[in-house]
Structure formats: C-alpha cells, structure tokens
Write an enzyme that holds these catalytic residues in place. Sequence first.
Site, PDB file in Angstrom:
ATOM      1  N   HIS A   1      -5.256  -3.161  -3.024  1.00 51.20           N
ATOM      2  CA  HIS A   1      -4.879  -2.204  -4.073  1.00 51.20           C
ATOM      3  C   HIS A   1      -4.753  -2.832  -5.460  1.00 51.20           C
ATOM      4  O   HIS A   1      -4.470  -2.135  -6.426  1.00 51.20           O
ATOM      5  CB  HIS A   1      -3.570  -1.507  -3.700  1.00 51.20           C
ATOM      6  CG  HIS A   1      -3.676  -0.722  -2.435  1.00 51.20           C
ATOM      7  ND1 HIS A   1      -4.143   0.567  -2.387  1.00 51.20           N
ATOM      8  CD2 HIS A   1      -3.418  -1.064  -1.150  1.00 51.20           C
ATOM      9  CE1 HIS A   1      -4.153   0.993  -1.144  1.00 51.20           C
ATOM     10  NE2 HIS A   1      -3.722   0.018  -0.365  1.00 51.20           N
TER      11      HIS A   1
ATOM     12  N   SER B   1       0.795  -1.233   0.000  1.00 51.29           N
ATOM     13  CA  SER B   1       0.000   0.000   0.000  1.00 51.29           C
ATOM     14  C   SER B   1       0.826   1.281   0.000  1.00 51.29           C
ATOM     15  O   SER B   1       0.372   2.301  -0.504  1.00 51.29           O
ATOM     16  CB  SER B   1      -0.968   0.005   1.178  1.00 51.29           C
ATOM     17  OG  SER B   1      -0.285  -0.188   2.392  1.00 51.29           O
TER      18      SER B   1
ATOM     19  N   LYS C   1     -11.320   1.071  -2.084  1.00 52.30           N
ATOM     20  CA  LYS C   1     -10.343   1.511  -3.071  1.00 52.30           C
ATOM     21  C   LYS C   1     -10.992   1.518  -4.462  1.00 52.30           C
ATOM     22  O   LYS C   1     -11.846   2.342  -4.704  1.00 52.30           O
ATOM     23  CB  LYS C   1      -9.085   0.648  -2.975  1.00 52.30           C
ATOM     24  CG  LYS C   1      -8.152   1.158  -1.874  1.00 52.30           C
ATOM     25  CD  LYS C   1      -8.189   0.394  -0.613  1.00 52.30           C
ATOM     26  CE  LYS C   1      -7.454   1.124   0.502  1.00 52.30           C
ATOM     27  NZ  LYS C   1      -7.167   0.251   1.634  1.00 52.30           N
TER      28      LYS C   1
HETATM   29  C1  PLP Z   1      -7.018   0.109   2.963  1.00 55.45           C
HETATM   30  C2  PLP Z   1      -6.427  -1.213   3.323  1.00 55.45           C
HETATM   31  C3  PLP Z   1      -7.033  -2.023   4.279  1.00 55.45           C
HETATM   32  C4  PLP Z   1      -8.175  -1.533   5.120  1.00 55.45           C
HETATM   33  O1  PLP Z   1      -9.348  -1.500   4.422  1.00 55.45           O
HETATM   34  P1  PLP Z   1     -10.525  -0.577   4.956  1.00 55.45           P
HETATM   35  O2  PLP Z   1     -11.730  -1.099   4.281  1.00 55.45           O
HETATM   36  O3  PLP Z   1     -10.171   0.805   4.586  1.00 55.45           O
HETATM   37  O4  PLP Z   1     -10.576  -0.764   6.448  1.00 55.45           O
HETATM   38  C5  PLP Z   1      -6.536  -3.279   4.489  1.00 55.45           C
HETATM   39  N1  PLP Z   1      -5.447  -3.712   3.811  1.00 55.45           N
HETATM   40  C6  PLP Z   1      -4.811  -2.960   2.917  1.00 55.45           C
HETATM   41  C7  PLP Z   1      -3.616  -3.491   2.214  1.00 55.45           C
HETATM   42  C8  PLP Z   1      -5.276  -1.671   2.655  1.00 55.45           C
HETATM   43  O5  PLP Z   1      -4.642  -0.892   1.792  1.00 55.45           O
END
Ligand code: PLP
Length: 381
Positions: A201, A173, A233
């Site tokens: 992602h 990320s 995302k």
């Molecule tokens: C954003 C993210 C999360 C968390 O997801 P949310 O739905 O925002 O709580 C978990 N793992 C990764 C790799 C992320 O980038």
Amino acid sequence: MLAEKLAELRTAGLYRSRRVIDSAQGIYLQIDGKQVLNFCSNDYLGLANHGDVVAAFKQAADKYGVGSGSAHLVCGHSYEHHALEAELAEFTGRERALLFSTGYMANLGVIAGLMAKGDVIYEDKLNHASLLDGGLLSGAKFKRYLHNDMANLQLKMANDNAAAMIVTDGVFSMDGDVANLAALSEIAIKKQALLLVDDAHGLGVLGETGAGLVEECGLNQQQVPLLVGTFGKAFGTSGAFVAGSELLIETLIQKARTYIYTTALPPAIAAATRMSLTIIQQETERRNHLKALIERFKTGAKQLNINLMSSDSAIQPILIGDVDKTVQISEKLLQQGFWVSAIRPPTVPQGSARLRVTLSAAHQNHHVDSLLEALVTASAL
Ligand SMILES: *Cc1c(COP(=O)(O)O)cnc(C)c1O
C-alpha cells in the site's frame, strides 16, 4: 455440517458475499444498474483504467497473445517480464527484482523459500494474511509481536539464537498506519535477522519517486534486504515482485515454490505494469493530489467529529466496533450512492469492525466533501 457453519456466520453478521460490477474499475462503479462513488478500491493512483496502461496492455496482447504458456523456469519468461524486473530493481534501488503472479504468492514463496524448521520468524500482529500464512507454511517457529511495538519485538527476540526473519507490512492494510521501519531495520541488523517489508500500500503512493515507504524512510537494500511490492494496488494491474540482493533473488528462483510451480503472469500484464511504472515515476502530481485529498478528508472529518484512526495514508478507516452497526452504515452509504466497505473479523481483530475508506488520486475535492456529508447522515442512524 457446512450448512450449519454458514448459518452461524450469518447469525454473527460475518457472512461474506460479492457484488457484481458492470463497469471499468474507477471512482464511479456501476452496480445493480446504479452508479455509485467508489471509496473502497486500492487503485490509489487511478491507473487501473488509465488509457496509456490499457493501450500498453492491448499492444502487448497483439504481440504476445494472452497466456504466458508456462512457468518462468520452463518457457514462460518473456521479454516484458524481464524488462519489468530490471526496471523495478532500478526503481527500488535494489540489485534484482523477481516477479510473482500475485502478492499472496510472493509472500508465501519468499518466506517459506528462505525460512524452515529450526528458524524463527517474528511478525507484527496486524500483518496481512499472506505474510502470516507464509510464516506458518515455512515450518519455522512463529512469533507475533504487538502491533508496531518494538519493545515487545525485542522481548520476543531476547533469548533466540536461530536464523531469524522479521516480517512487516509497510503501510498496514486495514489500519493505514505505517511500520517503524528505521527501528525494525536497526533491530534486524543488530540481531542478524532478515527484514521483509511488504509495501503493497506504500508503493507508488509514498516517497519522492513513488518507491514507497522504504524510499520515504531512506532505507537501502542493506537496511531492508527483502522488499515486496504488488501491482494490484497503486499500479492498477495485477501481480507482484520481491526486490533484493542478487544472492537472495537467485536463491528464491531455486527455492520459492510459488514462483517455480505456477504459470507466469501474462506478458501483456507485465507490459501494462511497465507503463504504470513510467506514469508513477513521471506524474508526481498524482501523488501530490492524493496527499491533498487525504488532508482534506482528515480535516473535514475532524470538523464533523468523525473519529478516524491514526493514519496519514490513503487508507482512512473509521472504527465502529460492532459488526452489525458497521454493516448497517455501509449499506446506508450505498443507498446514498457511496461505496465504502465494511471490514469485519477475522480480517480485523474482534470488536474492531470498521469502515475502510480509501482515497484515490482520481477523486476530486467535491467527492471527498460529499462523502463526509454522507458519513454524518449514515452514522446518525
Ligand atoms: C493486497 C495485499 C497483498 C496481496 O497481494 P495480491 O497481489 O492481491 O495477492 C499482500 N500484502 C498486502 C499487505 C496486501 O495489501
């Protein structure tokens, strides 16, 4: 005590604060009465304010209301949730999928629901905080291996015989590089360890149909038994899921505390997410355009001697190192009308503060070009 701690954070340049946005999520955002071009959201396909997704949300709100009313196992599991789970299972080529209210919750629930004291968990050093927290919460022995270093992982696994799980981000990320899933899968199978890939992602962005890094690597359910995806995302909505075998999903329904003891997502969010899924599957041109923008940004940066990290994804960080300098450049960019977030420790390791540029299919070529110009000006200061 607390005030002192906050003062320390301020001195170190690590104090975090929020900016209030007064517009819909998109490539242009309104902040402090000013419009800025957004290069820091995870809305990779521009679906957060897509007309069809918004319409699906409204229609479902008319039918189901706003709140889900309870947890899934009481009376909160609606038709929209159920249909979304079935569609996600098919999309990812897995037997079943299970919804969670956020990705953070999914990772805590899946890891701590399947692993316990006496077991052992191996995690990439750069894994998302929720994966690390899930590992710690489980009570299992917790080992971190060097980033994407398969030899180091194998070394850490060499003398262990306990039930094991290997946990990794798909696309990392804060770095934008990808895990070596083929190698991880081989190691996991050889060692009879469960492999969990969090493709927050990659989902929607990578792979022929948008099913993410596992699709791009051609890895099936046997090879990657636990696949986590999030909706915040590329899907542009909110929530998350885990996909895997019937046996694993049924186990998680019984055991994952962040599934059992929390209110289900609003059904309208599930309906909006179903629409996002349809768009992801049908509109390949969004993925292709995003790919072209990434290439354009990388080529342009190279010509301008902007030092990028080794990423081919929509996450294109520029490593600065020093915290204050990173924040200064980010603020300078904002003055010029470009929002690029400064990412500081502890989100990233000490000494590796960076500007995290993210691209979206909603950007156009000229947006990327003007960002590159602004980066040169802002970094020169
Ligand atoms: C954003 C993210 C999360 C968390 O997801 P949310 O739905 O925002 O709580 C978990 N793992 C990764 C790799 C992320 O980038």
